[in-house]
Scaffold this motif. Sequence first.
Motif, mmCIF file in Angstrom:
data_model
loop_
_atom_site.group_PDB
_atom_site.id
_atom_site.type_symbol
_atom_site.label_atom_id
_atom_site.label_comp_id
_atom_site.label_asym_id
_atom_site.label_seq_id
_atom_site.Cartn_x
_atom_site.Cartn_y
_atom_site.Cartn_z
ATOM 1 N N MET A 20 30.811 35.777 -2.225
ATOM 2 C CA MET A 20 29.378 35.855 -1.977
ATOM 3 C C MET A 20 28.696 34.615 -2.531
ATOM 4 O O MET A 20 29.081 34.068 -3.547
ATOM 5 C CB MET A 20 28.786 37.090 -2.663
ATOM 6 N N MET A 21 27.679 34.168 -1.853
ATOM 7 C CA MET A 21 26.884 33.041 -2.314
ATOM 8 C C MET A 21 25.448 33.484 -2.388
ATOM 9 O O MET A 21 24.959 34.233 -1.545
ATOM 10 C CB MET A 21 27.000 31.865 -1.340
ATOM 11 N N GLU A 22 24.740 33.034 -3.410
ATOM 12 C CA GLU A 22 23.325 33.343 -3.506
ATOM 13 C C GLU A 22 22.524 32.056 -3.462
ATOM 14 O O GLU A 22 22.935 31.024 -3.983
ATOM 15 C CB GLU A 22 23.016 34.092 -4.807
ATOM 16 N N GLU A 23 21.402 32.115 -2.788
ATOM 17 C CA GLU A 23 20.536 30.939 -2.694
ATOM 18 C C GLU A 23 19.128 31.347 -3.059
ATOM 19 O O GLU A 23 18.577 32.301 -2.520
ATOM 20 C CB GLU A 23 20.565 30.360 -1.276
ATOM 21 N N LYS A 24 18.572 30.632 -4.016
ATOM 22 C CA LYS A 24 17.216 30.923 -4.448
ATOM 23 C C LYS A 24 16.325 29.720 -4.193
ATOM 24 O O LYS A 24 16.747 28.583 -4.370
ATOM 25 C CB LYS A 24 17.157 31.267 -5.944
ATOM 26 N N GLU A 25 15.116 29.981 -3.770
ATOM 27 C CA GLU A 25 14.194 28.894 -3.513
ATOM 28 C C GLU A 25 12.803 29.348 -3.914
ATOM 29 O O GLU A 25 12.391 30.461 -3.616
ATOM 30 C CB GLU A 25 14.238 28.552 -2.011
ATOM 31 N N ARG A 26 12.091 28.468 -4.618
ATOM 32 C CA ARG A 26 10.759 28.840 -5.069
ATOM 33 C C ARG A 26 9.729 28.471 -4.006
ATOM 34 O O ARG A 26 9.731 27.379 -3.465
ATOM 35 C CB ARG A 26 10.428 28.131 -6.387
ATOM 36 N N ARG A 27 8.826 29.399 -3.739
ATOM 37 C CA ARG A 27 7.767 29.180 -2.768
ATOM 38 C C ARG A 27 6.452 29.739 -3.325
ATOM 39 O O ARG A 27 6.444 30.722 -4.063
ATOM 40 C CB ARG A 27 8.073 29.891 -1.444
ATOM 41 N N GLN A 87 26.321 29.053 -5.717
ATOM 42 C CA GLN A 87 24.874 29.162 -5.895
ATOM 43 C C GLN A 87 24.239 27.841 -5.459
ATOM 44 O O GLN A 87 24.818 26.767 -5.644
ATOM 45 C CB GLN A 87 24.505 29.477 -7.344
ATOM 46 N N SER A 88 23.078 27.932 -4.848
ATOM 47 C CA SER A 88 22.444 26.729 -4.310
ATOM 48 C C SER A 88 20.943 26.792 -4.517
ATOM 49 O O SER A 88 20.306 27.802 -4.222
ATOM 50 C CB SER A 88 22.757 26.597 -2.815
ATOM 51 N N TYR A 89 20.381 25.691 -5.043
ATOM 52 C CA TYR A 89 18.929 25.586 -5.250
ATOM 53 C C TYR A 89 18.490 24.170 -4.918
ATOM 54 O O TYR A 89 19.286 23.333 -4.498
ATOM 55 C CB TYR A 89 18.544 25.867 -6.712
ATOM 56 N N ASP A 90 17.204 23.911 -5.159
ATOM 57 C CA ASP A 90 16.734 22.540 -5.033
ATOM 58 C C ASP A 90 17.195 21.747 -6.264
ATOM 59 O O ASP A 90 17.928 22.250 -7.114
ATOM 60 C CB ASP A 90 15.218 22.485 -4.879
ATOM 61 N N ASN A 91 16.762 20.494 -6.358
ATOM 62 C CA ASN A 91 17.257 19.630 -7.422
ATOM 63 C C ASN A 91 16.303 19.513 -8.611
ATOM 64 O O ASN A 91 16.417 18.579 -9.408
ATOM 65 C CB ASN A 91 17.526 18.227 -6.860
ATOM 66 N N ALA A 92 15.355 20.438 -8.726
ATOM 67 C CA ALA A 92 14.475 20.419 -9.894
ATOM 68 C C ALA A 92 15.308 20.622 -11.153
ATOM 69 O O ALA A 92 16.313 21.344 -11.151
ATOM 70 C CB ALA A 92 13.425 21.525 -9.772
ATOM 71 N N SER A 93 14.905 19.986 -12.254
ATOM 72 C CA SER A 93 15.713 20.002 -13.472
ATOM 73 C C SER A 93 15.919 21.410 -14.019
ATOM 74 O O SER A 93 16.990 21.722 -14.548
ATOM 75 C CB SER A 93 15.067 19.119 -14.548
ATOM 76 N N TYR A 115 27.911 25.362 -8.416
ATOM 77 C CA TYR A 115 26.578 24.955 -7.978
ATOM 78 C C TYR A 115 26.684 23.903 -6.884
ATOM 79 O O TYR A 115 27.335 22.870 -7.056
ATOM 80 C CB TYR A 115 25.788 24.413 -9.159
ATOM 81 N N VAL A 116 26.021 24.171 -5.767
ATOM 82 C CA VAL A 116 25.944 23.223 -4.655
ATOM 83 C C VAL A 116 24.477 22.899 -4.412
ATOM 84 O O VAL A 116 23.715 23.786 -4.011
ATOM 85 C CB VAL A 116 26.567 23.804 -3.366
ATOM 86 N N PRO A 117 24.045 21.668 -4.664
ATOM 87 C CA PRO A 117 22.635 21.336 -4.420
ATOM 88 C C PRO A 117 22.276 21.564 -2.957
ATOM 89 O O PRO A 117 23.082 21.300 -2.059
ATOM 90 C CB PRO A 117 22.555 19.839 -4.775
ATOM 91 N N CYS A 118 21.094 22.073 -2.713
ATOM 92 C CA CYS A 118 20.631 22.308 -1.342
ATOM 93 C C CYS A 118 20.516 20.973 -0.608
ATOM 94 O O CYS A 118 19.772 20.083 -1.028
ATOM 95 C CB CYS A 118 19.285 23.028 -1.364
ATOM 96 N N ALA A 119 21.260 20.822 0.480
ATOM 97 C CA ALA A 119 21.265 19.553 1.219
ATOM 98 C C ALA A 119 19.891 19.239 1.800
ATOM 99 O O ALA A 119 19.469 18.080 1.830
ATOM 100 C CB ALA A 119 22.309 19.613 2.331
ATOM 101 N N GLY A 120 19.186 20.294 2.263
ATOM 102 C CA GLY A 120 17.858 20.080 2.819
ATOM 103 C C GLY A 120 16.892 19.528 1.793
ATOM 104 O O GLY A 120 16.143 18.583 2.067
#
Length: 314
Positions: A20-27, A87-93, A115-120
Motif C-alpha cells: 500500500m502507498m499513501e499520498e498526502k497533500e496539503r490544500r 509515501q509521497s508528498y511535496d518537497n516542503a521541509s 519516501y518518493v517525492p511527488c514528481a508533479g
Amino acid sequence: MGRHHVRIIIVTFQIPVECMMEEKERRQDISHIDQLTFTVRYIHGCEPVERFLKFIPIFSHGAKNLADTVVDFLKENNIPLSNCHDQSYDNASNMSERYTGLQARIREPNEFAIYVPCAGHSLNLVGVKVAECGPQIVSFFEFVQRLYSFLSASTHRWNVLKSSLGKDHVVVKCLSDTRWSAHFDGVTALHGGFEKIQDALDALSADTDQEEIRDKFNEYELKGKSTHRCLGSDYSDANKRERKLSVETFLPILDSLNSDLTKRAEAYQWIGNLFSFFGQLKTIDSEELNKKCEKLANMYHKDLDCGELLNECK
C-alpha cells in the motif's frame, strides 16, 4: 466524505493489503482551512488502484502534528501502518526533511515506507524557480497576469475579448502559484491570440466608456519606461536587443532548468536503481539480475525471498 463512505471503500477494496502507498497533500479550501488530502494506492487482485479517502482539517504544519494526524487516521480505520510500503508528498521541509520531516517520522515505525517525492510538485518547483530567475522573466509573467486581471475585471471587457478572439482562440488565463501548468496555459493563450487580443485592447481604448483608463495611459507609459530598462534607448538596436534577450532571459532560464532538473532527478535515481530492472528482464544478464533481486529482497526482507523473486523474474 463521510466516515461511513470511507469505511465502505476500505472494506470493499480491501485496502489493508501489502504494497500500500499513501499520498498526502496539503490544500487550503475557500474557507481558508488547511486540509490534508489523503489518497491511497494499492494492489487489488493484479491491478493497481488509487482511491481518495478523505480531506482532513489540520491546524499546524509541524511534522509531528502531521504524522500524528496520519497515524491516527490509519488507526481509526484499522489500516495497519506496517502495510504501507511507500509515501509521497511535496518537497516542503516539514514533509521531506531527512531526519525530522513527516516522511522520517512515518519511517520510524515502518522502515519499508520509503519516501518518493511527488514528481508533479518537484516539476512545479522547477518551473516556479525558472520564472523567478531574472527580472525580465518576472516582468513578463507580471504582464501576463495583469493582462488577465484587466480583461477579466469587467464583463464588458471580457465580452469584447471573446468577441475579438472568436471560437478559434483561447481566452487569456490566470496564473497560479501552485500549478505551473497555468503559466504554460497563460503564455500559450497569449501567443496564439496575440493579434486578436491587440484588436480587443484597441477596441477598448476607443470605447468612450473607458475614458478614465485612456486618460491615464501616458502616466502608465512613463511608469513602465522608468521601471523597465528594456524600454530604454539601448533596446532600439536589433543586435543589442538580441544580446540582451540572450544574456538576461534565455541563458538564465536554461541554467536554472539544467541545475534544478538535475537536482530533483537525484531524488528518483535510487528508486530507479532499485526497481528499474523489472523493465529489463528480457535483456539483463543473469549475474546482474541476481544482484538486483538480492538488493530488492534485502530492502524488503520481510516480504521477499531472493530465491523466489529470482525464479519469478527468469
